[in-house]
Design an enzyme around this catalytic site. Structure first.
Site, short mmCIF file in Angstrom:
data_model
loop_
_atom_site.label_atom_id
_atom_site.label_comp_id
_atom_site.label_asym_id
_atom_site.label_seq_id
_atom_site.Cartn_x
_atom_site.Cartn_y
_atom_site.Cartn_z
N ARG A 1 -19.52 -63.10 33.48
CA ARG A 1 -19.71 -64.08 34.58
C ARG A 1 -20.61 -63.50 35.67
O ARG A 1 -21.45 -64.19 36.24
CB ARG A 1 -18.36 -64.48 35.18
CG ARG A 1 -17.58 -65.45 34.29
CD ARG A 1 -16.10 -65.48 34.61
NE ARG A 1 -15.79 -65.96 35.94
CZ ARG A 1 -14.62 -65.77 36.56
NH1 ARG A 1 -13.65 -65.11 35.96
NH2 ARG A 1 -14.42 -66.25 37.76
N ARG B 1 -25.39 -73.99 40.71
CA ARG B 1 -25.32 -72.67 40.10
C ARG B 1 -26.63 -72.27 39.44
O ARG B 1 -26.72 -71.20 38.85
CB ARG B 1 -24.24 -72.69 39.03
CG ARG B 1 -22.98 -71.96 39.44
CD ARG B 1 -22.01 -72.10 38.29
NE ARG B 1 -21.03 -71.07 38.29
CZ ARG B 1 -19.86 -71.16 38.90
NH1 ARG B 1 -19.56 -72.22 39.60
NH2 ARG B 1 -19.00 -70.19 38.81
N ARG C 1 -5.68 -61.88 40.76
CA ARG C 1 -5.62 -63.28 41.20
C ARG C 1 -4.56 -64.06 40.43
O ARG C 1 -4.42 -63.91 39.22
CB ARG C 1 -6.97 -63.96 41.00
CG ARG C 1 -6.86 -65.47 41.22
CD ARG C 1 -8.15 -66.13 41.50
NE ARG C 1 -9.10 -65.96 40.42
CZ ARG C 1 -10.35 -66.39 40.50
NH1 ARG C 1 -10.78 -66.99 41.58
NH2 ARG C 1 -11.15 -66.22 39.49
N LYS D 1 -14.87 -67.71 47.62
CA LYS D 1 -15.32 -69.08 47.93
C LYS D 1 -14.13 -70.03 48.07
O LYS D 1 -14.01 -70.77 49.04
CB LYS D 1 -16.26 -69.60 46.82
CG LYS D 1 -17.51 -68.75 46.62
CD LYS D 1 -18.42 -69.32 45.55
CE LYS D 1 -17.86 -69.35 44.14
NZ LYS D 1 -17.62 -68.02 43.52
N ARG E 1 -6.01 -67.21 35.26
CA ARG E 1 -7.06 -67.94 34.57
C ARG E 1 -7.51 -67.18 33.32
O ARG E 1 -7.61 -65.97 33.33
CB ARG E 1 -8.26 -68.14 35.51
CG ARG E 1 -8.19 -69.45 36.26
CD ARG E 1 -9.19 -69.56 37.38
NE ARG E 1 -10.57 -69.25 37.04
CZ ARG E 1 -11.57 -69.31 37.91
NH1 ARG E 1 -11.34 -69.68 39.17
NH2 ARG E 1 -12.80 -69.01 37.56
P1 AP5 Z 1 -11.26 -66.68 45.23
O1 AP5 Z 1 -11.27 -67.28 46.59
O2 AP5 Z 1 -10.42 -67.33 44.19
O3 AP5 Z 1 -12.76 -66.43 44.71
P2 AP5 Z 1 -13.89 -67.44 44.21
O4 AP5 Z 1 -15.17 -67.03 44.83
O5 AP5 Z 1 -13.45 -68.85 44.37
O6 AP5 Z 1 -13.95 -67.00 42.68
P3 AP5 Z 1 -14.01 -67.87 41.35
O7 AP5 Z 1 -13.62 -66.95 40.22
O8 AP5 Z 1 -13.26 -69.14 41.50
O9 AP5 Z 1 -15.53 -68.17 41.27
P4 AP5 Z 1 -16.32 -68.61 40.04
O10 AP5 Z 1 -17.56 -69.06 40.66
O11 AP5 Z 1 -16.45 -67.61 38.97
O12 AP5 Z 1 -15.37 -69.73 39.35
P5 AP5 Z 1 -15.45 -71.32 39.34
O13 AP5 Z 1 -14.07 -71.81 39.33
O14 AP5 Z 1 -16.40 -71.82 40.35
O15 AP5 Z 1 -10.80 -65.14 45.40
C1 AP5 Z 1 -10.59 -64.30 44.28
C2 AP5 Z 1 -9.29 -63.48 44.45
O16 AP5 Z 1 -9.46 -62.57 45.54
C3 AP5 Z 1 -8.04 -64.30 44.79
O17 AP5 Z 1 -6.96 -63.71 44.17
C4 AP5 Z 1 -7.93 -64.21 46.31
O18 AP5 Z 1 -6.60 -64.34 46.74
C5 AP5 Z 1 -8.49 -62.81 46.56
N1 AP5 Z 1 -9.20 -62.71 47.83
C6 AP5 Z 1 -10.02 -63.62 48.41
N2 AP5 Z 1 -10.54 -63.16 49.56
C7 AP5 Z 1 -10.05 -61.89 49.70
C8 AP5 Z 1 -10.22 -60.87 50.68
N3 AP5 Z 1 -10.99 -61.06 51.73
N4 AP5 Z 1 -9.59 -59.69 50.49
C9 AP5 Z 1 -8.79 -59.48 49.41
N5 AP5 Z 1 -8.58 -60.42 48.45
C10 AP5 Z 1 -9.20 -61.59 48.60
O19 AP5 Z 1 -16.13 -71.59 37.91
C11 AP5 Z 1 -15.44 -71.33 36.73
C12 AP5 Z 1 -16.24 -71.81 35.52
O20 AP5 Z 1 -16.48 -73.23 35.62
C13 AP5 Z 1 -17.65 -71.23 35.36
O21 AP5 Z 1 -17.62 -69.97 34.72
C14 AP5 Z 1 -18.33 -72.31 34.53
O22 AP5 Z 1 -17.90 -72.25 33.18
C15 AP5 Z 1 -17.75 -73.59 35.11
N6 AP5 Z 1 -18.58 -74.12 36.22
C16 AP5 Z 1 -18.18 -74.29 37.52
N7 AP5 Z 1 -19.17 -74.79 38.27
C17 AP5 Z 1 -20.24 -74.94 37.43
C18 AP5 Z 1 -21.56 -75.39 37.62
N8 AP5 Z 1 -22.00 -75.79 38.83
N9 AP5 Z 1 -22.40 -75.39 36.55
C19 AP5 Z 1 -21.97 -75.02 35.34
N10 AP5 Z 1 -20.73 -74.56 35.09
C20 AP5 Z 1 -19.87 -74.53 36.12
MG MG Z 2 -12.99 -70.44 43.07
#
Ligand code: AP5
Ligand code: MG
Length: 214
Positions: free
Chosen positions: A171, A88, A127, A13, A160
């Protein structure tokens, strides 16, 4: 265009949001990035957020909705926005619909990234992250120009705290239980587009562009 990026942790994402922003100018609103900025402070709320997020648990709807409301509506975004990591769960989705309806706006497209769990785990393990901007790299698949440093600022990259195998599994479980039901929710509104999230970041972005330009 107002877009939601939907997909499990590590589905790309954040990576694709950066591509979409540079091509189309839509503003990325990542609740994860916003909350991580908040938790860098030593305030009481900062410490509470850190404990929840490092353990892979969701933050309360009240806090997240407050942040999104402020960012979408008080910053006067005119180009359209892209929500990454929000909504979410159904309560957040319903609240978002109500907020947008009150402003005569709506969600035009929900881009769902489809990726298997094994791929997610490999992506997350490698990552590396630029805390201030939310830019993410991968030691093998998307390395920075200089090892361990952000391409734009030269700051050190970090891992992270929620990116270890045990927390990733939890997760993923939370995603299946609380977030995946949104697929049906948005399918019923005829705004869901599913994109194969396996391939290089460029290949996946090409698929997203096709969907956006149709
Ligand atoms: P990346 O692009 O970083 O993936 P992502 O989908 O953004 O993954 P996240 O871990 O950020 O998602 P998440 O939803 O768990 O975390 P968030 O920060 O939203 O890609 C991942 C890796 O793969 C990278 O190293 C990248 O380089 C690599 N990559 C990408 N594309 C690739 C490809 N095609 N091929 C190979 N490699 C590739 O949330 C974190 C925390 O925040 C949650 O757990 C929760 O505690 C809180 N939170 C956030 N939003 C809410 C909400 N709405 N409600 C409640 N709590 C929330
Ligand atoms: Mg992300």
């Amino acid at each position: 265009m107002n877009i939601i990026l939907l997909g499990p942790p590590g589905s790309g994402k954040g990576t694709q949001a950066k591509n979409i922003t540079s091509e189309y100018g839509y503003v990325q609103l990542s609740t994860g990035d916003m909350l991580r900025k908040e938790y860098c402070s030593d305030s009481k709320i900062g410490l509470e957020l850190k404990a929840l997020m490092d353990g892979g648990n969701l933050v309360s709807d009240e806090i997240v909705i407050g942040i999104v409301e402020e960012r979408i509506f008080q910053n006067g975004i005119t180009t359209g926005f892209m929500l990454d990591g929000f909504p979410r769960n159904k309560a957040q989705a319903k609240k978002l619909d109500a907020m947008l309806a009150g402003k005569n706006e709506h969600i035009n497209m929900v881009i769902r990234l489809l990726v298997d769990d094994e791929v997610v785990v490999r992506r997350i393990a490698g990552r590396r992250f630029h805390l201030k901007s939310g830019r993410s790299y991968h030691v093998e698949f998307n390395p920075p120009e200089i090892s361990g440093k952000d391409d734009l600022t030269g700051d050190y990259l970090v891992q992270r705290a929620d990116d270890n195998e045990e927390v990733v599994q939890s997760r993923l479980d939370i995603y299946r239980e609380q977030t995946e039901p949104l697929v049906k929710y948005y399918e019923e509104k005829n705004v869901l587009v599913s994109i194969d999230g396996i391939g290089t970041p460029d290949e996946i972005f090409a698929r997203i562009k096709t969907a956006l330009e149709q």
